[in-house]
Design a protein around this motif. Structure first.
Motif, short mmCIF file in Angstrom:
data_model
loop_
_atom_site.label_atom_id
_atom_site.label_comp_id
_atom_site.label_asym_id
_atom_site.label_seq_id
_atom_site.Cartn_x
_atom_site.Cartn_y
_atom_site.Cartn_z
N LEU A 32 0.84 -1.20 0.00
CA LEU A 32 0.00 0.00 0.00
C LEU A 32 0.88 1.25 0.00
O LEU A 32 0.88 2.03 0.96
N PRO A 33 1.62 1.49 -1.08
CA PRO A 33 2.58 2.60 -1.08
C PRO A 33 1.94 3.98 -0.95
O PRO A 33 2.58 4.91 -0.47
N ASP A 34 0.67 4.11 -1.32
CA ASP A 34 0.00 5.42 -1.23
C ASP A 34 -0.80 5.58 0.05
O ASP A 34 -1.54 6.54 0.21
N ALA A 35 -0.66 4.64 0.97
CA ALA A 35 -1.44 4.69 2.21
C ALA A 35 -1.02 5.90 3.06
O ALA A 35 0.15 6.25 3.13
N ALA A 36 -2.00 6.50 3.69
CA ALA A 36 -1.75 7.69 4.52
C ALA A 36 -0.90 7.37 5.75
O ALA A 36 -0.30 8.25 6.34
N CYS A 37 -0.86 6.10 6.14
CA CYS A 37 -0.13 5.71 7.36
C CYS A 37 1.37 5.52 7.14
O CYS A 37 2.11 5.41 8.11
N VAL A 38 1.81 5.51 5.90
CA VAL A 38 3.22 5.29 5.62
C VAL A 38 4.06 6.32 6.37
O VAL A 38 3.84 7.52 6.25
N GLY A 39 4.97 5.83 7.21
CA GLY A 39 5.83 6.71 8.00
C GLY A 39 5.19 7.24 9.27
O GLY A 39 5.78 8.05 9.99
N ARG A 40 3.97 6.80 9.57
CA ARG A 40 3.25 7.31 10.75
C ARG A 40 2.78 6.17 11.64
O ARG A 40 1.80 6.28 12.36
N GLY A 41 3.47 5.05 11.59
CA GLY A 41 3.08 3.85 12.30
C GLY A 41 2.87 4.01 13.78
O GLY A 41 2.05 3.32 14.39
N GLU A 42 3.59 4.95 14.40
CA GLU A 42 3.48 5.13 15.86
C GLU A 42 2.07 5.53 16.28
O GLU A 42 1.67 5.28 17.42
N LEU A 43 1.29 6.13 15.38
CA LEU A 43 -0.08 6.52 15.71
C LEU A 43 -0.97 5.30 15.93
O LEU A 43 -1.95 5.36 16.66
N PHE A 44 -0.62 4.20 15.31
CA PHE A 44 -1.47 3.01 15.29
C PHE A 44 -1.11 1.99 16.37
O PHE A 44 -1.83 1.04 16.59
N ASP A 45 0.01 2.19 17.03
CA ASP A 45 0.53 1.24 18.01
C ASP A 45 -0.33 1.14 19.26
O ASP A 45 -1.02 2.09 19.63
N PRO A 46 -0.28 -0.01 19.93
CA PRO A 46 -0.96 -0.15 21.23
C PRO A 46 -0.35 0.79 22.26
O PRO A 46 0.69 1.41 22.02
N MET A 47 -0.97 0.88 23.42
CA MET A 47 -0.50 1.72 24.50
C MET A 47 0.93 1.34 24.90
O MET A 47 1.25 0.16 25.02
N SER A 48 1.77 2.33 25.07
CA SER A 48 3.15 2.11 25.52
C SER A 48 3.21 2.23 27.02
O SER A 48 2.37 2.90 27.64
N GLU A 49 4.22 1.64 27.61
CA GLU A 49 4.40 1.73 29.05
C GLU A 49 4.57 3.20 29.43
O GLU A 49 5.33 3.94 28.81
N GLY A 50 3.82 3.64 30.42
CA GLY A 50 3.92 5.01 30.90
C GLY A 50 3.05 6.00 30.13
O GLY A 50 2.98 7.17 30.49
N GLU A 51 2.38 5.56 29.09
CA GLU A 51 1.53 6.44 28.28
C GLU A 51 0.14 6.51 28.91
O GLU A 51 -0.41 5.49 29.32
N SER A 52 -0.42 7.70 28.97
CA SER A 52 -1.75 7.84 29.58
C SER A 52 -2.83 7.37 28.61
O SER A 52 -2.66 7.39 27.40
N ARG A 53 -3.95 6.95 29.17
CA ARG A 53 -5.09 6.50 28.36
C ARG A 53 -5.56 7.63 27.44
O ARG A 53 -5.91 7.39 26.28
N GLU A 54 -5.54 8.86 27.95
CA GLU A 54 -5.98 10.01 27.14
C GLU A 54 -5.06 10.20 25.93
O GLU A 54 -5.53 10.48 24.83
N ASP A 55 -3.75 10.06 26.14
CA ASP A 55 -2.80 10.20 25.03
C ASP A 55 -3.00 9.11 23.99
O ASP A 55 -2.96 9.36 22.79
N VAL A 56 -3.24 7.89 24.45
CA VAL A 56 -3.48 6.77 23.53
C VAL A 56 -4.75 7.02 22.74
O VAL A 56 -4.78 6.85 21.51
N ASP A 57 -5.81 7.44 23.42
CA ASP A 57 -7.08 7.69 22.74
C ASP A 57 -6.93 8.77 21.68
O ASP A 57 -7.45 8.63 20.56
N GLU A 58 -6.23 9.83 22.00
CA GLU A 58 -6.02 10.92 21.03
C GLU A 58 -5.20 10.42 19.83
O GLU A 58 -5.51 10.71 18.68
N ARG A 59 -4.16 9.68 20.12
CA ARG A 59 -3.30 9.13 19.06
C ARG A 59 -4.11 8.20 18.16
O ARG A 59 -4.03 8.28 16.93
N HIS A 60 -4.91 7.35 18.76
CA HIS A 60 -5.73 6.42 17.98
C HIS A 60 -6.81 7.14 17.18
O HIS A 60 -7.10 6.76 16.04
#
Length: 110
Positions: A32-60
């Motif tokens: 999917l070379p034209d996908a909008a997510c290319v280079g932005r994978g961190e937005l799609f990742d599960p919650m990271s250690e130490g990350e707040s639920r609000e930050d995850v929700d906004e990112r998602h």
């Protein structure tokens, strides 16, 4: 000395054994070379250690907006059907909307 594989013509393949294995594993991965997510994978990742639920929700939410504006959402959705469950965003779907119906997971907080 690194041992090189030989291709069908008998010539030495310049790729390492690891490259050959990874290439073979990824051969059927959707492209999917034209996908909008290319280079932005961190937005799609599960919650990271130490990350707040609000930050995850906004990112998602940002990830989902990208997906809905993405020219590759159709093929991405088709591909995602066979993928295992994840706690990240996949093909414009938030994790809670991809879980099968039934009992909640044992680690879900009531």
């Amino acid at each position: 000395m690194t041992r090189r594989s030989r291709n069908i013509t008998g010539a030495a393949d310049p790729r390492s054994p690891l490259e050959l294995i990874l290439t073979d594993m990824l051969r059927d991965t959707v492209q999917l070379p034209d996908a909008a997510c290319v280079g932005r994978g961190e937005l799609f990742d599960p919650m990271s250690e130490g990350e707040s639920r609000e930050d995850v929700d906004e990112r998602h939410r940002t990830a989902v907006r990208l997906c809905w504006e993405c020219p590759a959402i159709g093929p991405c959705r088709d591909w995602s059907i066979g993928e295992p469950a994840s706690d990240g965003v996949l093909a414009g779907r938030l994790p809670e909307f991809r879980r099968p119906p039934g009992r909640p997971r044992s680690n879900d907080v009531a």
